[in-house]
Design an enzyme around this catalytic site. Structure first.
Site, PDB file in Angstrom:
ATOM      1  N   LYS A 195       0.821  -1.211   0.000  1.00 15.40           N
ATOM      2  CA  LYS A 195       0.000   0.000   0.000  1.00 15.40           C
ATOM      3  C   LYS A 195       0.863   1.273   0.000  1.00 15.40           C
ATOM      4  CE  LYS A 195      -3.665  -2.429  -0.293  1.00 15.40           C
ATOM      5  NZ  LYS A 195      -4.426  -3.183   0.677  1.00 15.40           N
TER       6      LYS A 195
HETATM    7  C1  PLP Z   1      -5.520  -4.330   0.934  1.00 17.33           C
HETATM    8  C2  PLP Z   1      -6.993  -4.157   1.004  1.00 17.33           C
HETATM    9  C3  PLP Z   1      -7.730  -4.477   2.151  1.00 17.33           C
HETATM   10  C4  PLP Z   1      -7.133  -5.224   3.301  1.00 17.33           C
HETATM   11  O1  PLP Z   1      -6.100  -4.577   3.903  1.00 17.33           O
HETATM   12  P1  PLP Z   1      -5.243  -5.358   5.006  1.00 17.33           P
HETATM   13  O2  PLP Z   1      -4.505  -4.261   5.711  1.00 17.33           O
HETATM   14  O3  PLP Z   1      -4.334  -6.299   4.276  1.00 17.33           O
HETATM   15  O4  PLP Z   1      -6.193  -6.073   5.882  1.00 17.33           O
HETATM   16  C5  PLP Z   1      -9.073  -4.149   2.205  1.00 17.33           C
HETATM   17  N1  PLP Z   1      -9.690  -3.571   1.155  1.00 17.33           N
HETATM   18  C6  PLP Z   1      -9.024  -3.274   0.026  1.00 17.33           C
HETATM   19  C7  PLP Z   1      -9.759  -2.613  -1.089  1.00 17.33           C
HETATM   20  C8  PLP Z   1      -7.669  -3.592  -0.102  1.00 17.33           C
HETATM   21  O5  PLP Z   1      -7.011  -3.336  -1.237  1.00 17.33           O
END
Ligand code: PLP
Length: 397
Positions: A195
């Protein structure tokens, strides 16, 4: 002849360009080492400081650090009392976590279609899906492009729905001059490895609501009252009370050590992503076989992902083949996302048909996410552009 030409030509890249790589600087590394040596490695002073600075950056009263966005969404729903018999509306074009957490609470995810340009939840589909059982909606700011929050907020107000934003892609994004994280009762960010801001694993919930914020904090750590993490410190006490059957979703100081420095660099990192996205646009906009990402007016895009759509009617190969050809050119790619209605659990449980989600389903077949991360150079972007041009030239109808 084409095959011969392909085998003679060297690939665009000799070294493979990965789809994603984290950007961890020396400051992050030093802070992690400092944490390891400090005697306090899990939730503590660095997490408190990360929460404080994150709240300040977003411009919101409370930020609650959690160990994932998934956990944060689970908490936001649980603390709002969502449970069996309740419905929560989610878009089909998202990561499975958005809907899985609704299932975890015994509530029913109501999956709806998306808008053709942004692939964000379609407010009309949202409104049409509301029943007397609807408790909440989880808009997802797909790829970092904010949803139409004016219309969603208006619908939520009329029908008394709670809005919990899935902002996993949208740290630093803005909606009509207002930062994502300030627009709804709860917004949840992800700090997963890929991210825009990473703590390897992690997340943050933001809210301006003191009471809801306090409840979410309690739910995030076993349902124990305030500052439970302090109970092993000089300021803490051995005594605590469990008021709800909470989860174990706290963020460790080891991870917040990364987050503090990632946050300090966030604006620079998002600017870099914006520049790289502009370079993609300039390099690809002359190809009629490729549809480029939408950027509506009045928003700030966080550029988590750069997603192109193939115009399949102009090509002799499908998306899977296109991805393979890019791989042969040394370019890593991905697909975001396989829509919820295509996954066996959701398909079988709700009997979904592709025709129930015409926009998302048609878009899905055409999506390719290109590499986009701060450690990429201009050369890297140009290599991807060249590889896409090559694959198109060799396979256009
Ligand atoms: C990455 C992601 C999540 C989950 O995030 P985590 O921190 O890995 O739990 C939820 N929603 C979307 C749209 C994502 O891309």
């Amino acid at each position: 002849m084409q095959t011969t030409a392909n085998s003679i030509d060297a690939p665009v890249r000799r070294t493979f360009l990965p789809f994603n790589q984290p950007d961890i600087g020396q400051a992050e590394i030093d802070e992690v080492v400092d944490t390891l040596r400090s005697g306090w490695i899990t939730t503590g002073p660095k997490t408190k400081e990360f929460e404080r600075r994150f709240a300040e950056y977003i411009g919101v009263r409370h930020a609650i650090a959690v160990n994932s966005c998934t956990g944060g969404l689970h908490i936001a729903l649980a603390a709002a009392g969502v449970g069996p018999g309740d419905e929560v509306i989610v878009p089909t074009m998202t990561f499975c976590a958005t809907a899985n957490v609704v299932v975890h609470l015994g509530a029913t995810p109501i999956v709806v279609d998306v808008e053709p340009d942004t692939l964000n939840i379609d407010p009309q589909c949202l409104e049409a899906a509301i029943t007397p059982r609807t408790k909440a909606v989880i808009p997802v700011h797909l790829y970092g492009h904010p949803c139409d929050m004016d219309r969603i907020s208006e619908i939520a107000k009329v029908h008394r729905l709670l809005i919990i934003e899935d902002a996993a892609h949208a740290v630093a994004a803005e909606w009509r001059g207002r930062r994502v994280g300030t627009l709804s009762p709860a917004t949840v960010f992800s700090f997963y490895a890929t991210k825009n801001l990473t703590t390897a694993e992690g997340g943050m919930i933001t809210t301006d609501d003191d009471e809801y914020g306090e409840r979410m904090r309690v739910w995030s750590l076993h349902g124990i009252s305030r500052d439970a993490w302090k109970r092993y410190s000089a300021e803490g006490s051995w005594y605590y009370e469990v008021s709800v059957p909470g989860f174990k979703y706290n963020l460790a100081d080891l991870q917040s050590a990364l987050g503090l420095h990632q946050l300090a660099r966030l604006e620079v990192m998002v600017q870099r992503r914006t520049e790289l996205a502009a370079r993609y646009h300039a390099g690809l906009c002359d190809l009629p076989e490729i549809e480029l990402p939408t950027v509506r007016s009045g928003i700030r895009h966080a550029w988590h992902l750069y997603v192109i759509r193939l115009r399949l009617e102009r090509l002799e190969i499908n998306r899977a083949e296109f991805i393979e050809r890019l791989k042969s050119e040394g370019i890593g790619t991905s697909v975001h996302f396989i829509p919820l209605h295509r996954h066996p659990y959701y398909r079988n449980r709700f009997g979904f048909q592709p025709a129930d989600f015409p926009v998302a389903d048609a878009a899905y077949e055409r999506l390719i996410s290109l590499p986009l991360y701060t450690r990429m150079t201009e050369r890297d972007v140009d290599d991807v552009v060249k590889a896409v041009h090559r694959v198109v030239q060799r396979n256009r109808r």
